[in-house]
Scaffold this motif. Structure first.
Motif, PDB file in Angstrom:
ATOM      1  N   THR A 198      88.489 192.851 -36.731  1.00 38.57           N
ATOM      2  CA  THR A 198      89.831 191.768 -36.636  1.00 38.57           C
ATOM      3  C   THR A 198      89.573 190.347 -37.001  1.00 38.57           C
ATOM      4  O   THR A 198      88.379 189.938 -37.120  1.00 38.57           O
ATOM      5  CB  THR A 198      90.427 191.871 -35.180  1.00 38.57           C
ATOM      6  N   SER A 199      90.553 189.813 -37.290  1.00 37.71           N
ATOM      7  CA  SER A 199      90.402 188.342 -37.463  1.00 37.71           C
ATOM      8  C   SER A 199      91.860 187.678 -37.106  1.00 37.71           C
ATOM      9  O   SER A 199      92.788 188.314 -36.934  1.00 37.71           O
ATOM     10  CB  SER A 199      90.306 188.086 -39.103  1.00 37.71           C
ATOM     11  N   LEU A 200      91.775 186.366 -36.714  1.00 39.65           N
ATOM     12  CA  LEU A 200      92.974 185.663 -36.216  1.00 39.65           C
ATOM     13  C   LEU A 200      93.448 184.732 -37.363  1.00 39.65           C
ATOM     14  O   LEU A 200      92.424 183.988 -37.969  1.00 39.65           O
ATOM     15  CB  LEU A 200      92.537 184.868 -35.138  1.00 39.65           C
ATOM     16  N   ASN A 201      94.571 184.774 -37.850  1.00 39.68           N
ATOM     17  CA  ASN A 201      95.107 183.979 -38.907  1.00 39.68           C
ATOM     18  C   ASN A 201      96.181 183.005 -38.659  1.00 39.68           C
ATOM     19  O   ASN A 201      97.166 183.571 -38.246  1.00 39.68           O
ATOM     20  CB  ASN A 201      95.465 185.199 -40.190  1.00 39.68           C
ATOM     21  N   LYS A 202      95.820 181.972 -38.877  1.00 38.49           N
ATOM     22  CA  LYS A 202      96.696 180.865 -38.470  1.00 38.49           C
ATOM     23  C   LYS A 202      97.407 180.433 -39.955  1.00 38.49           C
ATOM     24  O   LYS A 202      96.308 179.834 -40.772  1.00 38.49           O
ATOM     25  CB  LYS A 202      96.289 179.832 -37.486  1.00 38.49           C
ATOM     26  N   PRO A 203      98.580 180.253 -40.392  1.00 40.34           N
ATOM     27  CA  PRO A 203      98.888 179.978 -41.819  1.00 40.34           C
ATOM     28  C   PRO A 203      98.454 178.390 -41.783  1.00 40.34           C
ATOM     29  O   PRO A 203      98.574 177.576 -40.899  1.00 40.34           O
ATOM     30  CB  PRO A 203     100.252 179.862 -41.915  1.00 40.34           C
ATOM     31  N   SER A 204      97.939 178.134 -42.983  1.00 41.08           N
ATOM     32  CA  SER A 204      97.438 176.835 -43.341  1.00 41.08           C
ATOM     33  C   SER A 204      98.681 175.924 -43.927  1.00 41.08           C
ATOM     34  O   SER A 204      99.641 176.191 -44.441  1.00 41.08           O
ATOM     35  CB  SER A 204      96.462 176.750 -44.551  1.00 41.08           C
ATOM     36  N   TYR A 268     112.421 179.141 -35.269  1.00 41.71           N
ATOM     37  CA  TYR A 268     111.047 180.288 -35.999  1.00 41.71           C
ATOM     38  C   TYR A 268     109.855 179.692 -35.594  1.00 41.71           C
ATOM     39  O   TYR A 268     108.790 180.133 -35.012  1.00 41.71           O
ATOM     40  CB  TYR A 268     111.193 180.354 -37.495  1.00 41.71           C
ATOM     41  N   ILE A 269     109.560 178.339 -35.942  1.00 33.01           N
ATOM     42  CA  ILE A 269     108.369 177.752 -35.513  1.00 33.01           C
ATOM     43  C   ILE A 269     108.159 177.599 -33.930  1.00 33.01           C
ATOM     44  O   ILE A 269     107.187 178.060 -33.406  1.00 33.01           O
ATOM     45  CB  ILE A 269     108.500 176.198 -35.742  1.00 33.01           C
ATOM     46  N   MET A 270     109.140 177.411 -33.300  1.00 30.49           N
ATOM     47  CA  MET A 270     109.080 177.532 -31.688  1.00 30.49           C
ATOM     48  C   MET A 270     108.596 178.923 -31.211  1.00 30.49           C
ATOM     49  O   MET A 270     107.828 179.133 -30.615  1.00 30.49           O
ATOM     50  CB  MET A 270     110.390 177.177 -30.916  1.00 30.49           C
ATOM     51  N   MET A 271     109.195 179.961 -31.758  1.00 30.44           N
ATOM     52  CA  MET A 271     108.812 181.451 -31.405  1.00 30.44           C
ATOM     53  C   MET A 271     107.668 181.921 -31.969  1.00 30.44           C
ATOM     54  O   MET A 271     106.994 182.534 -31.403  1.00 30.44           O
ATOM     55  CB  MET A 271     109.955 182.274 -31.720  1.00 30.44           C
ATOM     56  N   ALA A 272     107.156 181.039 -33.082  1.00 30.78           N
ATOM     57  CA  ALA A 272     105.860 181.541 -33.577  1.00 30.78           C
ATOM     58  C   ALA A 272     104.824 180.845 -32.953  1.00 30.78           C
ATOM     59  O   ALA A 272     103.739 181.201 -32.882  1.00 30.78           O
ATOM     60  CB  ALA A 272     105.962 181.102 -35.219  1.00 30.78           C
ATOM     61  N   TYR A 273     104.920 179.477 -32.804  1.00 27.88           N
ATOM     62  CA  TYR A 273     103.795 178.774 -32.219  1.00 27.88           C
ATOM     63  C   TYR A 273     104.061 178.105 -31.032  1.00 27.88           C
ATOM     64  O   TYR A 273     103.158 177.368 -30.394  1.00 27.88           O
ATOM     65  CB  TYR A 273     103.289 177.421 -33.333  1.00 27.88           C
ATOM     66  N   GLY A 274     105.197 178.069 -30.434  1.00 31.68           N
ATOM     67  CA  GLY A 274     105.227 177.704 -29.153  1.00 31.68           C
ATOM     68  C   GLY A 274     105.705 176.039 -28.836  1.00 31.68           C
ATOM     69  O   GLY A 274     105.824 175.586 -27.756  1.00 31.68           O
ATOM     70  N   GLN A 275     106.065 175.415 -30.135  1.00 29.48           N
ATOM     71  CA  GLN A 275     106.354 173.887 -30.281  1.00 29.48           C
ATOM     72  C   GLN A 275     107.811 173.838 -30.420  1.00 29.48           C
ATOM     73  O   GLN A 275     108.371 174.103 -31.674  1.00 29.48           O
ATOM     74  CB  GLN A 275     105.450 173.356 -31.228  1.00 29.48           C
ATOM     75  N   PRO A 276     108.593 173.571 -29.307  1.00 30.05           N
ATOM     76  CA  PRO A 276     110.062 173.350 -29.706  1.00 30.05           C
ATOM     77  C   PRO A 276     110.034 172.110 -30.936  1.00 30.05           C
ATOM     78  O   PRO A 276     109.375 171.209 -30.706  1.00 30.05           O
ATOM     79  CB  PRO A 276     110.544 172.849 -28.420  1.00 30.05           C
ATOM     80  N   LEU A 277     111.148 172.107 -31.675  1.00 30.07           N
ATOM     81  CA  LEU A 277     111.641 171.036 -32.619  1.00 30.07           C
ATOM     82  C   LEU A 277     113.194 170.789 -32.387  1.00 30.07           C
ATOM     83  O   LEU A 277     113.745 171.397 -31.970  1.00 30.07           O
ATOM     84  CB  LEU A 277     111.315 171.585 -33.976  1.00 30.07           C
ATOM     85  N   HIS A 278     113.315 169.643 -32.895  1.00 28.94           N
ATOM     86  CA  HIS A 278     114.663 169.506 -32.992  1.00 28.94           C
ATOM     87  C   HIS A 278     114.995 168.596 -34.358  1.00 28.94           C
ATOM     88  O   HIS A 278     114.055 167.802 -34.854  1.00 28.94           O
ATOM     89  CB  HIS A 278     115.149 168.400 -31.938  1.00 28.94           C
ATOM     90  N   CYS A 279     116.356 169.075 -34.921  1.00 30.10           N
ATOM     91  CA  CYS A 279     116.515 168.499 -36.304  1.00 30.10           C
ATOM     92  C   CYS A 279     117.781 167.812 -35.958  1.00 30.10           C
ATOM     93  O   CYS A 279     118.813 167.955 -35.531  1.00 30.10           O
ATOM     94  CB  CYS A 279     116.762 169.550 -37.246  1.00 30.10           C
TER      95      CYS A 279
END
Length: 822
Positions: A198-204, A268-279
């Motif tokens: 296995t490997s852990l892949n975090k998009p660059s 998407y970013i919040m559900m993917a990486y756990g960091q809430p954002l606001h625009c």
């Protein structure tokens, strides 16, 4: 939290079925509540295949139907009657074979069966778009390209893949796992430990770059404690529109409603990486700057949903030059979002202090996905990555350009890691099994816990800041154990334990069980209520004042804001619930703890906390004692019935009421009551009729009789009681009755005390069996009929001996209470 199976596979490589993944996650502490298959097209196009129309002839009994011979990849072509006008020989079509279920609107289904249409047998159906859910057209059947293979499943042709949603019940301490990547990180550690490739892949985000400086918005953070880190970047020339289908599907799969491409990226970013954002719409930021600060108490603020809120001076706000735009980490304000007309945006990524966010969310009754994560603590090192990933996605999906350097206001007050020192011996002792250092280090490495230095006996570790729950050696051991596997720790063959004798708690539990059995036998039902209750119950009470209540710092609601001072209100809630359902004849009891706070004691004695906790036993009686009996008229319950139950409890636990004082009660929860106190004035029990004003609060229309016993005090008094046994006397007892004329203010207890003082050895029992007031008695007098039981356990008493004792008793009664024989 809902985790998408395919989304999870983007971050970690594995080849396991969803059920296997669920089992693995549960084993490492991420308990799975269920696995659900999600289909982008209902039914997943099962039973539908590509067919080729070999022949197409006009139906002999219809002017619009055709009889077709269709090759569906089987041994023989099948005959299908088709009513579409565009069907023709040589076409590649979608065929629903026998047994296929087609889905209509709602729950409507249609199963393809062998049938006859106008006298011609049909063994299937050639389908249109709307009939199988791949489109809305019903103008004719679907005609596929000529090179489409015959017999290919329609699901394969339309690339319909089954998606699975794994429902993970994440505990509050695991803030790092409230995202797909967070779960993937833990799952990767399990895969490594269990020998999977296995490997852990975090998009660059290395390709991130600024495009221009067309929109630079200055940032200022005044409330550094509440906002240790605030990052932002602007994008210009964006087009707000629907997100592409792949992004909408991802969000829908996990239960998030797509809104537009800009907002969908932040979700998407919040559900993917756990960091809430606001625009923010950058053009709507008044004054062209952003200030993170608190506002004066009482400031009005309207949220995105149109609701007006009154801000506290402890609410952190994201402001422009003139006003608040957001309650930080909780909810956006009216005009702070993105709209169809938005072209320029400010993207925010921050770390807000969990306590500030939690208190603001509770204060205003607002709970969002963002506040849920901020309250538990997001990764203080993850803001820049999330901001860059979101900005790159917005560029791709909305056509914008990054128009300023990222502004990163970082106070540096949040730890970037947690140093922990742990010894191998400590690890093995706590787990109960020796784990080799190599295995320990492998697990720590897979969990991204860095080994800074080590000796033969000790590891010095650097724990990532996103693991807010791993700050102590025991926390590190827990991490090692859950990845190593709880089931891999064998049950020992020898039990090591410290044996001790039964204590006061054991004795109390035994006695309360005996009393509970007695009450159940008398028709009572046991209830169990929450120790948390509403403060409003105590607002107007003096016996249980609100200022003595133990308050919760962060109550879930006003109904659960204080600890109970009495068991009364929980039982009344139970009575109201049952009475509203036509079950009003109730006998209930509850045993539980009550709590209070004495502010004066807290100030005067620094060694005491000021908090008190005592175990109570409560009884409620209401409604009819007898109802619907052919042998007995309906009879209402009374306070005397409740009194008997209380007396029986005292008798059952071995306490003699002669050692207590019974007097009128003063508690303001009762209309009238009696209280049992010990000789030092401590209240041991109180019972009576609950005030109507209190029962009316809960909508109870019938009288309620309530008794509350201080079980802690009663257990202290029974601690030294010994059960004594003696042989029954062979010699008979002698019984004598006296009719005594006394003043009206003389109580029976005074007669009882005087009799026992007159004869302490042979007088065994004094019982009152009648009281008379009325005709033939002097004014101010009453008559007691009292039975005296005498017994000598060594010999039979003679009449002379008996008469002598009775004369002595009579004389004592005359002298002490002024009694006269009638």
């Amino acid at each position: 939290m809902n985790i998408s199976y395919s989304w999870l596979k983007e971050y970690v490589d594995f080849d396991l079925q969803p059920e296997e993944v669920a089992k693995a996650l549960t084993s490492i502490g991420l308990e799975v509540g269920g696995v659900e298959e999600i289909e982008t097209i209902k039914g997943g196009l099962k039973g539908l295949v590509v067919g080729e129309v070999l022949e197409c002839e006009v139906h002999p009994n219809s002017d619009h139907m055709h009889v077709c011979k269709v090759n569906v990849g089987g041994e023989e072509p099948v005959q299908i009657v088709c009513g579409a006008s565009n069907v023709a020989a040589g076409q590649k079509v979608i065929v629903a074979t026998l047994g296929t279920v087609l889905y209509g609107e709602g729950d409507e289904t249609f199963t393809i069966k062998r049938s006859k249409l106008r006298g011609i047998e049909s063994l299937g159906m050639i389908c249109a778009e709307d009939e199988i859910g791949v489109g809305t057209s019903h103008e004719g059947i679907i005609v596929l390209p000529a090179d489409t293979p015959v017999g290919m499943p329609a699901a394969e042709y339309y690339n319909i893949k089954s998606e699975y949603v794994i429902e993970v019940d994440i505990t509050p301490n695991r803030a790092d796992a409230f995202s797909h990547y967070g779960v993937a990180r833990d799952f990767h550690a399990w895969l490594v430990r269990n020998g999977y490739e296995t490997s852990l892949n975090k998009p660059s985000v290395e390709d991130y770059k600024k495009d221009n400086d067309d929109l630079c918005i200055p940032l200022e953070v005044e409330a550094v404690e509440a906002c240790p880190r605030y990052c932002a970047v602007t994008l210009t020339g964006c087009e707000v529109k629907e997100s592409p289908e792949w992004l909408q599907n991802k969000l829908r799969t996990i239960g998030v409603r797509p809104i537009n491409n800009i907002v969908d990226v932040t979700n998407y970013i919040m559900m993917a990486y756990g960091q809430p954002l606001h625009c923010f719409d950058a053009d709507m930021i008044k004054g062209g700057k952003v200030v993170v600060k608190t506002l004066p108490e009482g400031t009005k603020f309207v949220t995105l949903d149109g609701e007006e809120h009154t801000l506290s001076s402890m609410d952190l706000a994201i402001c422009n030059a003139d006003e608040a735009m957001c309650i930080a980490g909780v909810f956006g304000g009216k005009g702070s979002g993105t709209y169809d007309s938005t072209t320029n945006v400010l993207l925010e990524s921050a770390y807000f202090h969990p306590t500030w966010v939690r208190k603001s969310a509770r204060r205003h009754g607002l709970n969002t996905d963002a506040s849920f994560r901020f309250e538990r603590g997001v990764d203080p090192n993850g803001q820049l990555y999330a901001l860059k990933a979101a900005a790159m996605m917005i560029k791709d999906l909305a056509g914008g350009q990054i128009s300023m350097d990222i502004v990163d206001v970082n106070a540096g007050t949040v730890p970037t890691h947690f140093p922990v020192e742990v010894e191998y011996n400590y690890i093995n002792k706590l787990i109960g099994k020796e784990i080799t250092p190599d295995v320990v280090k492998e697990i720590l490495s897979s969990l991204e816990i860095q080994i800074v230095s080590e000796t033969e006996t000790t590891l010095n570790l650097s724990v990532p800041a996103y693991r807010v729950d791993v700050c102590r050696p025991c926390d590190v051991v827990e991490e090692i154990l859950r990845i190593y596997g709880y089931n891999n720790v064998e049950i020992p063959t020898a039990v090591k334990a410290s044996l001790n004798i039964k204590g006061d708690v054991d004795r109390s539990n035994k006695v309360i069980n005996l009393v509970a059995e007695q009450l159940v036998g008398a028709g009572f039902n046991e209830i169990l209520n929450n120790s948390l209750t509403r403060e409003a119950y105590y607002t107007d009470l003096t016996s249980y004042p609100a200022d003595r209540a133990v308050r919760l710092m962060n109550p879930l609601s006003s109904d659960l804001s204080v600890m109970r001072q009495t068991l009364l209100f929980g039982g009344l809630e139970t009575i109201a619930y049952n009475a509203n359902r036509k079950r009003g004849n109730l006998r209930l009891f509850e045993q539980g703890n009550c709590y209070s706070f004495d502010a004066d004691r807290h100030v005067e004695d620094k060694a005491l906390s000021g908090y008190a906790e005592a175990e109570h036993l409560a009884l409620w009686v209401t409604g009819n004692r007898v109802e619907g009996s052919w042998a007995h008229a309906n009879e209402e319950s009374t306070v005397y019935e409740l009194k008997a139950y209380v007396m029986n409890i005292f008798a059952r636990i071995g306490l003699n009421l002669a050692a207590f004082v019974i007097e009128p009660g003063t508690s303001d929860i009762f209309g009238k009551s009696l209280v049992i106190k010990d000789r030092n004035g401590k209240v041991c029990a109180e019972w009576g009729l609950v005030k109507k004003a209190i029962t009316n609060q809960l909508g109870i229309q019938q009288p309620v009789y309530f008794a509350e016993l201080n079980w802690t005090e009663l257990m202290k008094k029974t601690k030294k009681l010994n059960v004594l046994y003696k042989e029954l006397s062979k010699f008979p007892a002698v019984s004598r009755d006296l009719a005594l004329l006394v003043d009206k203010n003389v109580e029976f207890a005074a007669i009882e005390r005087a009799a026992y003082q007159a004869e302490k050895k042979l007088l065994k029992r004094v019982e009152l069996f009648d009281v008379y007031e009325g005709k033939n008695l002097e004014p101010g007098k009453k008559s007691y009929a009292v039975n005296f039981t005498l017994q000598d356990e060594q010999k039979t008493m003679s009449d002379k001996q008996t008469d002598a004792i009775m004369q002595k008793i009579i004389k004592t009664l005359q002298n002490q209470v002024g009694a006269q024989l009638r």
